[in-house]
Design a protein around this motif. Structure first.
Motif, mmCIF file in Angstrom:
data_model
loop_
_atom_site.group_PDB
_atom_site.id
_atom_site.type_symbol
_atom_site.label_atom_id
_atom_site.label_comp_id
_atom_site.label_asym_id
_atom_site.label_seq_id
_atom_site.Cartn_x
_atom_site.Cartn_y
_atom_site.Cartn_z
ATOM 1 N N ASP A 59 0.775 -1.231 -0.008
ATOM 2 C CA ASP A 59 -0.062 -0.150 0.015
ATOM 3 C C ASP A 59 0.871 1.394 0.091
ATOM 4 O OD1 ASP A 59 -3.269 0.650 0.971
ATOM 5 O OD2 ASP A 59 -1.764 2.181 1.489
ATOM 6 N N GLY A 60 0.630 2.347 -0.736
ATOM 7 C CA GLY A 60 1.099 3.416 -0.999
ATOM 8 C C GLY A 60 1.192 4.152 0.420
ATOM 9 N N ARG A 61 2.437 4.928 0.789
ATOM 10 C CA ARG A 61 2.522 5.647 2.082
ATOM 11 C C ARG A 61 2.095 7.119 1.761
ATOM 12 N NH1 ARG A 61 7.099 8.431 4.432
ATOM 13 N NH2 ARG A 61 6.493 8.777 6.423
ATOM 14 N N ASN A 62 1.250 7.273 2.592
ATOM 15 C CA ASN A 62 0.734 8.789 2.385
ATOM 16 C C ASN A 62 0.307 9.148 0.867
ATOM 17 O OD1 ASN A 62 -0.169 11.140 3.579
ATOM 18 N ND2 ASN A 62 2.027 11.735 4.360
ATOM 19 N N PHE A 63 -0.326 8.369 0.318
ATOM 20 C CA PHE A 63 -0.721 8.624 -1.034
ATOM 21 C C PHE A 63 -1.691 9.662 -1.148
ATOM 22 C CE2 PHE A 63 1.129 6.310 -4.759
ATOM 23 C CZ PHE A 63 2.179 6.015 -4.255
ATOM 24 N N HIS A 64 -2.289 10.144 -0.211
ATOM 25 C CA HIS A 64 -3.352 11.262 -0.197
ATOM 26 C C HIS A 64 -2.511 12.457 -0.686
ATOM 27 C CE1 HIS A 64 -6.869 13.556 0.889
ATOM 28 N NE2 HIS A 64 -5.972 14.392 1.683
ATOM 29 N N SER A 67 -0.725 12.064 -4.119
ATOM 30 C CA SER A 67 -1.683 12.171 -5.358
ATOM 31 C C SER A 67 -1.925 13.602 -5.444
ATOM 32 C CB SER A 67 -2.680 11.383 -5.080
ATOM 33 O OG SER A 67 -3.549 11.829 -3.721
ATOM 34 N N PHE A 72 -2.808 14.018 -9.377
ATOM 35 C CA PHE A 72 -3.575 13.046 -10.143
ATOM 36 C C PHE A 72 -4.999 13.674 -10.208
ATOM 37 C CE2 PHE A 72 -1.434 8.910 -7.880
ATOM 38 C CZ PHE A 72 -0.207 9.394 -8.228
ATOM 39 N N THR A 73 -5.693 13.078 -11.410
ATOM 40 C CA THR A 73 -6.743 13.445 -11.556
ATOM 41 C C THR A 73 -7.889 12.779 -10.510
ATOM 42 O OG1 THR A 73 -7.127 11.796 -13.214
ATOM 43 C CG2 THR A 73 -6.536 14.415 -13.987
ATOM 44 N N LYS A 74 -9.018 13.578 -10.222
ATOM 45 C CA LYS A 74 -9.830 12.902 -9.333
ATOM 46 C C LYS A 74 -11.282 12.465 -10.012
ATOM 47 C CE LYS A 74 -8.837 16.204 -5.529
ATOM 48 N NZ LYS A 74 -7.258 16.246 -5.695
ATOM 49 N N PRO A 75 -12.002 11.325 -9.756
ATOM 50 C CA PRO A 75 -11.520 10.520 -8.452
ATOM 51 C C PRO A 75 -10.328 9.374 -9.085
ATOM 52 C CG PRO A 75 -13.385 9.843 -9.434
ATOM 53 C CD PRO A 75 -13.123 11.061 -10.103
ATOM 54 N N ASP A 77 -7.054 8.530 -11.530
ATOM 55 C CA ASP A 77 -5.900 8.915 -12.391
ATOM 56 C C ASP A 77 -5.477 7.714 -13.279
ATOM 57 O OD1 ASP A 77 -3.625 11.575 -12.472
ATOM 58 O OD2 ASP A 77 -3.616 9.907 -13.568
ATOM 59 N N SER A 105 -6.562 1.700 -6.608
ATOM 60 C CA SER A 105 -6.253 3.018 -5.875
ATOM 61 C C SER A 105 -4.463 2.784 -5.625
ATOM 62 C CB SER A 105 -6.818 3.082 -4.461
ATOM 63 O OG SER A 105 -6.369 4.217 -3.688
ATOM 64 N N ASP A 106 -3.885 2.642 -4.412
ATOM 65 C CA ASP A 106 -2.587 2.791 -4.248
ATOM 66 C C ASP A 106 -2.278 1.389 -3.440
ATOM 67 O OD1 ASP A 106 -3.564 3.116 -1.596
ATOM 68 O OD2 ASP A 106 -2.020 4.427 -1.138
HETATM 69 P P1 GTP Z 1 -1.417 5.356 4.377
HETATM 70 O O1 GTP Z 1 -1.712 4.224 3.392
HETATM 71 O O2 GTP Z 1 -1.985 4.962 5.623
HETATM 72 O O3 GTP Z 1 -0.001 5.813 4.256
HETATM 73 O O4 GTP Z 1 -2.254 6.620 3.878
HETATM 74 P P2 GTP Z 1 -2.795 7.111 2.397
HETATM 75 O O5 GTP Z 1 -2.795 8.755 2.319
HETATM 76 O O6 GTP Z 1 -2.003 6.342 1.274
HETATM 77 O O7 GTP Z 1 -4.281 6.620 2.352
HETATM 78 P P3 GTP Z 1 -4.696 5.198 1.923
HETATM 79 O O8 GTP Z 1 -3.807 4.233 1.420
HETATM 80 O O9 GTP Z 1 -5.987 5.136 2.581
HETATM 81 O O10 GTP Z 1 -5.848 5.912 0.446
HETATM 82 C C1 GTP Z 1 -5.047 6.178 -0.809
HETATM 83 C C2 GTP Z 1 -5.136 7.604 -1.013
HETATM 84 O O11 GTP Z 1 -4.629 7.689 -2.524
HETATM 85 C C3 GTP Z 1 -6.597 7.787 -1.733
HETATM 86 O O12 GTP Z 1 -7.360 8.400 -0.400
HETATM 87 C C4 GTP Z 1 -6.524 9.146 -2.573
HETATM 88 O O13 GTP Z 1 -6.101 10.134 -1.847
HETATM 89 C C5 GTP Z 1 -4.971 8.728 -3.041
HETATM 90 N N1 GTP Z 1 -5.254 8.252 -4.473
HETATM 91 C C6 GTP Z 1 -5.245 6.730 -4.938
HETATM 92 N N2 GTP Z 1 -5.461 6.726 -6.143
HETATM 93 C C7 GTP Z 1 -5.905 7.977 -6.830
HETATM 94 C C8 GTP Z 1 -6.161 8.465 -7.818
HETATM 95 O O14 GTP Z 1 -6.412 7.701 -9.057
HETATM 96 N N3 GTP Z 1 -6.624 9.782 -7.931
HETATM 97 C C9 GTP Z 1 -6.599 10.549 -6.723
HETATM 98 N N4 GTP Z 1 -6.818 11.908 -7.190
HETATM 99 N N5 GTP Z 1 -6.213 10.207 -5.517
HETATM 100 C C10 GTP Z 1 -5.728 8.811 -5.700
#
Ligand code: GTP
Ligand code: MG
Length: 263
Positions: A59-64, A67, A72-75, A77, A105-106
């Motif tokens: 899982d991506g770290r702090n992808f909020h 992104s 990244f385009t919403k919702p 990308d 997602s991530d």
């Molecule tokens: P941790 O995993 O706890 O480090 O936090 P995180 O910020 O990575 O949150 P989490 O893994 O729960 O959620 C992934 C986040 O990545 C989403 O909430 C989005 O903010 C962002 N994200 C992932 N894919 C996309 C996308 O295709 N577009 C946009 N705009 N944001 C994305």
């Protein structure tokens, strides 16, 4: 403890003056090594239970933040999803015994075949190899998907290992991840439509959707067209599919992925 008696400098030439000194040095080294070696016992055995599917989820770290900073385009990308899928393909091509991978997602889940003996089924080895191969691929292929838009800082991914003893458990795990994707997707699509097309602020949109939360919970398990990404592997060729894996159809069409266990 074995003391090595051959001088490493002269290899036994009788007149060697350094021989006593060298032998003493080697003996001290051997003793020192054995004195410290007990720390090896602090390493714990993390062998994964036999006969279970090993799933590594990263899982991506702090992808909020990531992104947002990389616009990244919403919702969703498509560049980011494509890069995730490309990195997963690299993992499947380069590492042993992964039979299917599913991502959204991530995050990405990689399923090792039940009978894998890769790295003696050691959880930390499997997890770190998957996570590091994925992370370096994400950086390596960045330009292919984002073109001239620069990567501002090195992204990170965490990893975990979960074991599933039956085909039913494994399918339910993958269904859980896809249902999660579907619910999030539905929420995010409505949220950003309210903001981008409905003129609401993000706070107003969040408030509005609080009242509709049950709508998103009720949709759990609904089949239909999916926009998330998963990749399956057959020998060394990897194919990407964008389809439903909650229903039985996918598993019937790809009966070779799981070994029959009657579940
Ligand atoms: P941790 O995993 O706890 O480090 O936090 P995180 O910020 O990575 O949150 P989490 O893994 O729960 O959620 C992934 C986040 O990545 C989403 O909430 C989005 O903010 C962002 N994200 C992932 N894919 C996309 C996308 O295709 N577009 C946009 N705009 N944001 C994305
Ligand atoms: Mg994350």
């Amino acid at each position: 403890m074995q003391v090595i008696n051959v001088c490493r400098l002269c290899y036994g030439i009788k007149s060697c003056v350094v021989r006593p000194l060298a032998c003493l040095f080697i003996s001290t080294c051997t003793m020192a090594k054995s004195k410290f070696e007990y720390v090896r016992n602090f390493e714990v055995d993390d062998t994964c239970l036999r006969n279970c599917y090993i799933v590594v989820r990263l899982d991506g770290r702090n992808f909020h933040k990531f992104s947002e900073q990389h616009k990244f385009t919403k919702p969703n990308d498509n560049r980011a999803l494509g890069l995730m899928a490309r990195s997963a393909q690299s993992v499947m091509e380069d590492l042993e015994d992964i039979i299917i991978a599913y991502g959204q997602s991530d995050e990405f889940s990689f399923v090792f075949k039940r009978t894998t003996n890769w790295f003696k089924r050691r959880a930390s080895k499997l997890m770190t190899h998957v996570t590091s191969q994925f992370s370096s691929s994400y950086v390596f292929y960045w330009k292919e998907f984002f073109g001239e838009q620069p990567l501002l800082y090195p992204p990170g991914f965490d990893g975990r290992v979960v074991l599933y003893p039956s085909n039913r458990n494994l399918k339910d795990y993958l269904s859980w991840r896809q249902a999660d994707c579907h619910i999030n997707n539905l929420y995010n699509t409505v949220f950003w439509t309210l903001v981008q097309k409905g003129g609401l602020t993000t706070v107003q949109a969040e408030d509005r959707l609080k009242h509709d939360e049950s709508l998103f919970k009720q949709t759990k398990g609904v089949n239909g067209e999916r926009k998330d990404v998963h990749v399956t592997r057959s020998r060394r060729s990897v194919q990407a599919y964008h389809c439903d894996i909650i229903g039985e159809e996918f598993w019937q069409q790809h009966a070779n992925i799981l070994e029959d266990d009657g579940c």
